[in-house]
Scaffold this active site. Sequence first.
Site, PDB file in Angstrom:
ATOM      1  N   ALA A   8      -9.578  25.361 -13.295  1.00  0.00           N
ATOM      2  CA  ALA A   8     -10.081  24.250 -14.303  1.00  0.00           C
ATOM      3  C   ALA A   8      -9.137  23.164 -14.369  1.00  0.00           C
ATOM      4  O   ALA A   8      -9.531  22.070 -14.880  1.00  0.00           O
ATOM      5  CB  ALA A   8     -10.245  24.972 -15.434  1.00  0.00           C
TER       6      ALA A   8
ATOM      7  N   ARG B 273      -0.222  16.131 -11.742  1.00  0.00           N
ATOM      8  CA  ARG B 273       0.888  15.517 -10.775  1.00  0.00           C
ATOM      9  C   ARG B 273       0.565  15.108  -9.326  1.00  0.00           C
ATOM     10  O   ARG B 273       1.125  14.405  -8.684  1.00  0.00           O
ATOM     11  CB  ARG B 273       1.966  16.647 -10.558  1.00  0.00           C
ATOM     12  CG  ARG B 273       2.967  16.758 -11.764  1.00  0.00           C
ATOM     13  CD  ARG B 273       3.849  17.779 -11.780  1.00  0.00           C
ATOM     14  NE  ARG B 273       2.983  19.184 -11.999  1.00  0.00           N
ATOM     15  CZ  ARG B 273       3.651  20.209 -11.905  1.00  0.00           C
ATOM     16  NH1 ARG B 273       4.842  20.755 -11.637  1.00  0.00           N
ATOM     17  NH2 ARG B 273       3.012  21.468 -12.396  1.00  0.00           N
TER      18      ARG B 273
ATOM     19  N   LYS C 123      -7.358  18.845  -8.478  1.00  0.00           N
ATOM     20  CA  LYS C 123      -6.351  19.353  -7.411  1.00  0.00           C
ATOM     21  C   LYS C 123      -6.752  20.156  -6.482  1.00  0.00           C
ATOM     22  O   LYS C 123      -6.418  20.267  -5.245  1.00  0.00           O
ATOM     23  CB  LYS C 123      -5.182  19.917  -8.146  1.00  0.00           C
ATOM     24  CG  LYS C 123      -3.987  20.636  -7.437  1.00  0.00           C
ATOM     25  CD  LYS C 123      -2.700  20.906  -8.291  1.00  0.00           C
ATOM     26  CE  LYS C 123      -3.018  22.283  -9.237  1.00  0.00           C
ATOM     27  NZ  LYS C 123      -1.756  22.417  -9.594  1.00  0.00           N
TER      28      LYS C 123
ATOM     29  N   ASP D 222      -4.320  27.304  -7.029  1.00  0.00           N
ATOM     30  CA  ASP D 222      -3.382  26.534  -6.242  1.00  0.00           C
ATOM     31  C   ASP D 222      -2.221  27.083  -5.632  1.00  0.00           C
ATOM     32  O   ASP D 222      -1.242  26.517  -5.156  1.00  0.00           O
ATOM     33  CB  ASP D 222      -2.736  25.277  -7.236  1.00  0.00           C
ATOM     34  CG  ASP D 222      -1.865  25.981  -8.182  1.00  0.00           C
ATOM     35  OD1 ASP D 222      -1.612  27.184  -8.268  1.00  0.00           O
ATOM     36  OD2 ASP D 222      -0.948  25.299  -8.983  1.00  0.00           O
TER      37      ASP D 222
ATOM     38  N   ASN E  49       7.367  34.293 -10.621  1.00  0.00           N
ATOM     39  CA  ASN E  49       5.935  34.739 -10.772  1.00  0.00           C
ATOM     40  C   ASN E  49       4.922  33.804  -9.681  1.00  0.00           C
ATOM     41  O   ASN E  49       5.266  32.479  -9.710  1.00  0.00           O
ATOM     42  CB  ASN E  49       5.343  34.349 -12.191  1.00  0.00           C
ATOM     43  CG  ASN E  49       3.971  34.535 -12.302  1.00  0.00           C
ATOM     44  OD1 ASN E  49       3.428  35.122 -11.452  1.00  0.00           O
ATOM     45  ND2 ASN E  49       3.467  33.967 -13.444  1.00  0.00           N
TER      46      ASN E  49
ATOM     47  N   ASN F  34       1.604  21.786  -6.559  1.00  0.00           N
ATOM     48  CA  ASN F  34       1.362  21.086  -7.704  1.00  0.00           C
ATOM     49  C   ASN F  34       1.228  19.683  -7.671  1.00  0.00           C
ATOM     50  O   ASN F  34       0.989  18.747  -8.508  1.00  0.00           O
ATOM     51  CB  ASN F  34       2.393  21.607  -8.831  1.00  0.00           C
ATOM     52  CG  ASN F  34       2.460  22.865  -9.149  1.00  0.00           C
ATOM     53  OD1 ASN F  34       1.372  23.375  -9.561  1.00  0.00           O
ATOM     54  ND2 ASN F  34       3.405  23.538  -8.932  1.00  0.00           N
TER      55      ASN F  34
ATOM     56  N   LYS G 191     -20.916   5.278  23.981  1.00  0.00           N
ATOM     57  CA  LYS G 191     -21.378   5.795  22.619  1.00  0.00           C
ATOM     58  C   LYS G 191     -23.005   6.370  22.670  1.00  0.00           C
ATOM     59  O   LYS G 191     -23.742   5.681  23.289  1.00  0.00           O
ATOM     60  CB  LYS G 191     -21.367   4.468  21.833  1.00  0.00           C
ATOM     61  CG  LYS G 191     -21.635   4.721  20.206  1.00  0.00           C
ATOM     62  CD  LYS G 191     -22.549   3.316  19.595  1.00  0.00           C
ATOM     63  CE  LYS G 191     -23.942   3.534  20.102  1.00  0.00           C
ATOM     64  NZ  LYS G 191     -24.676   2.491  19.454  1.00  0.00           N
TER      65      LYS G 191
ATOM     66  N   SER H  21     -19.537  -3.951  39.901  1.00  0.00           N
ATOM     67  CA  SER H  21     -18.483  -4.395  38.724  1.00  0.00           C
ATOM     68  C   SER H  21     -19.004  -5.501  38.108  1.00  0.00           C
ATOM     69  O   SER H  21     -19.636  -6.486  38.526  1.00  0.00           O
ATOM     70  CB  SER H  21     -17.292  -4.994  39.381  1.00  0.00           C
ATOM     71  OG  SER H  21     -16.588  -3.710  40.064  1.00  0.00           O
TER      72      SER H  21
HETATM   73  C1  UD1 Z   1       1.850  29.104 -13.280  1.00  0.00           C
HETATM   74  C2  UD1 Z   1       2.484  30.310 -14.080  1.00  0.00           C
HETATM   75  C3  UD1 Z   1       3.940  30.497 -13.614  1.00  0.00           C
HETATM   76  C4  UD1 Z   1       3.889  30.526 -12.042  1.00  0.00           C
HETATM   77  C5  UD1 Z   1       3.378  29.594 -11.212  1.00  0.00           C
HETATM   78  C6  UD1 Z   1       2.902  29.825 -10.127  1.00  0.00           C
HETATM   79  C7  UD1 Z   1       1.560  30.131 -16.234  1.00  0.00           C
HETATM   80  C8  UD1 Z   1       1.666  29.901 -17.750  1.00  0.00           C
HETATM   81  N1  UD1 Z   1       2.568  29.723 -15.616  1.00  0.00           N
HETATM   82  O1  UD1 Z   1       2.487  28.005 -13.653  1.00  0.00           O
HETATM   83  O2  UD1 Z   1       4.720  31.425 -14.374  1.00  0.00           O
HETATM   84  O3  UD1 Z   1       5.331  30.742 -11.682  1.00  0.00           O
HETATM   85  O4  UD1 Z   1       1.946  29.391 -12.071  1.00  0.00           O
HETATM   86  O5  UD1 Z   1       2.379  28.802  -9.050  1.00  0.00           O
HETATM   87  O6  UD1 Z   1       0.527  30.740 -15.928  1.00  0.00           O
HETATM   88  N2  UD1 Z   1      -5.418  26.288 -14.960  1.00  0.00           N
HETATM   89  C9  UD1 Z   1      -6.541  26.288 -15.320  1.00  0.00           C
HETATM   90  N3  UD1 Z   1      -6.824  25.947 -16.718  1.00  0.00           N
HETATM   91  C10 UD1 Z   1      -5.710  25.666 -17.723  1.00  0.00           C
HETATM   92  C11 UD1 Z   1      -4.421  25.502 -16.893  1.00  0.00           C
HETATM   93  C12 UD1 Z   1      -4.333  25.905 -15.371  1.00  0.00           C
HETATM   94  O7  UD1 Z   1      -7.754  26.707 -14.826  1.00  0.00           O
HETATM   95  O8  UD1 Z   1      -6.074  25.268 -18.689  1.00  0.00           O
HETATM   96  C13 UD1 Z   1      -5.362  26.735 -13.502  1.00  0.00           C
HETATM   97  C14 UD1 Z   1      -4.988  25.569 -12.471  1.00  0.00           C
HETATM   98  O9  UD1 Z   1      -6.096  24.740 -12.118  1.00  0.00           O
HETATM   99  C15 UD1 Z   1      -4.183  26.183 -11.444  1.00  0.00           C
HETATM  100  C16 UD1 Z   1      -3.640  27.361 -12.035  1.00  0.00           C
HETATM  101  O10 UD1 Z   1      -4.215  27.576 -13.370  1.00  0.00           O
HETATM  102  O11 UD1 Z   1      -5.058  26.546 -10.327  1.00  0.00           O
HETATM  103  C17 UD1 Z   1      -2.207  27.163 -12.340  1.00  0.00           C
HETATM  104  O12 UD1 Z   1      -1.816  26.213 -13.393  1.00  0.00           O
HETATM  105  P1  UD1 Z   1      -0.709  25.188 -13.429  1.00  0.00           P
HETATM  106  O13 UD1 Z   1      -0.780  24.343 -14.384  1.00  0.00           O
HETATM  107  O14 UD1 Z   1      -0.467  24.939 -12.085  1.00  0.00           O
HETATM  108  O15 UD1 Z   1       0.664  26.554 -13.702  1.00  0.00           O
HETATM  109  P2  UD1 Z   1       2.052  26.440 -13.162  1.00  0.00           P
HETATM  110  O16 UD1 Z   1       2.824  25.411 -14.298  1.00  0.00           O
HETATM  111  O17 UD1 Z   1       2.277  26.141 -11.894  1.00  0.00           O
HETATM  112 CA    CA Z   2       0.741  25.702 -10.316  1.00  0.00          CA
END
Ligand code: UD1
Ligand code: CA
Length: 478
Positions: free
Chosen positions: A8, A13, A20, A101, A184, A242, A366, A420
Amino acid sequence: MKAIILSAGKGTRFKSEKPKVLHKLLGKPMIFYVKEAVKWIKPEEVIFVVGHKKEDVIKEINCKSCKFAVQEKQLGTGDAVKSSLEYWKDFDGYLLIINGDTPLIKGQTLKDAVNYLNALINYEGRQINDKNYQNKNIAGLVLTAKLDNPYGYGRIIKGKAGVIDKIVEEKDASPLEKQINEVNSGIYLIYAPFLKEALNKLTSNNKQNEYYLTDVIEILKNEGKYFYSFDVGDFTQILGVNDRWELSKAEKILKTQFLYFWAVNGATIHNPDTVWIDFDVSLDKDVEIYQGVSLRGETEVLEGSVIYENCVIINSKIGKNVKIYPNTVIENSVIQDNAEIGPFARIRNNTVIGENCSIGNFVEVKNSQIGSRTNAKHLTYLGDAEIGKNVNIGAGTITCNYDGVNKHKTIIKDGAFIGSDTMLVAPITIGENAYTGSGSVITKDIPDNALAVERAKLKILENYANRKKEKKEKNESC
Ligand code: UD1
Ligand code: CA
């Protein structure tokens, strides 16, 4: 098992209009790879959490059997999972939760994690599919890896006997916690009934004012329900994407994996760092790819064909034992067996080049069909043409297919010989075994076996140079 894919987020970034997870690696959106990996554990249901530009994301995911939960505001990963509650609130089993991601995660790794969880549960005498989990204390697994540079990731804080005490986000970590290099991955197996309870207890009391899914670990631990880590080993699999530079790095890793795959299946790849290959490309055995080649879209190269330096081939089928010489561009076309193309040729828009043809340098073809053993070796444009077999197209020949409004067809029948620098003004038909004289502008159909010549009468002015010289000397003396 059910799977929840978090997709979502906006991906601030990326500085992009596009969500993304729709940014592409090797021609496929990031979310595609996550979806494919998740298939390996055969989940009974796949739930995507979507939000930012959800219509675009749902369209690209293109999955009829999948469920889509909408997270209206992106309040954090914990909130994202909560948004999908309707699909699993009564589910008595484990959920695979995965960030959208992490495109490098392998299906096999997810399978291994499920097996490991199973082993942990069985060790305590229970089965993963037991219906009665009430007294269990295994809340689940967090997939982790050890990074040389763990910056940006949540750190895994462990207590005794491998139990995870909590996960601390980079922004909330103490200097000591920041030293921990086990991170994580954003991939978890969590027992659904426990998760449901814990989600209600999440707060956004942290540096980012978000509801962190990761806080669930500490909440459950305090209730005697434990998470264990599953170290995936190969840290590249968990790389989170990211920003665009992380996308580039992930894409490069993926590309090397694909080239490796084709190499071990019998293709020779010279200087692989310089070769590009999209997800949908396939290479047969004994194919040889030289440096700087870019193979894109649904391109297929059959046995024994060689693609030399700097060729770009997009959505095209290359037959057996074809040679594509350097700097050739081929798009949406078919090159049949034993043909030779280039160097510096351009083939496009649904062209078919027949077997044993030779299409040489600075030839553009073509939307044309060319029969077998036909040659066009130098400096030619063939557009909207239907050309038979054993035809010779002389250097500098042009099909004049466009009158400024419409495109017209040129038909050249078997065995014809185009001299030609012939201009073939379409619509036009050149008969079987017919000839055109060099430099002719052909505006009428030519019957079989005829010769067509269209040239001004040749004048020869004897002694011209001397007369010119004399005239010049005379002018200079006066
Ligand atoms: C998150 C983890 C972090 C981990 C990292 C690994 C949390 C709090 N942190 O951080 O511990 O090391 O992933 O890559 O979970 N998303 C939503 N809705 C939201 C926010 C995010 O659907 O409200 C989705 C994003 O689209 C994305 C995924 O969740 O696909 C991760 O979100 P992101 O903001 O990238 O988390 P990180 O800061 O990377
Ligand atoms: Ca992430």
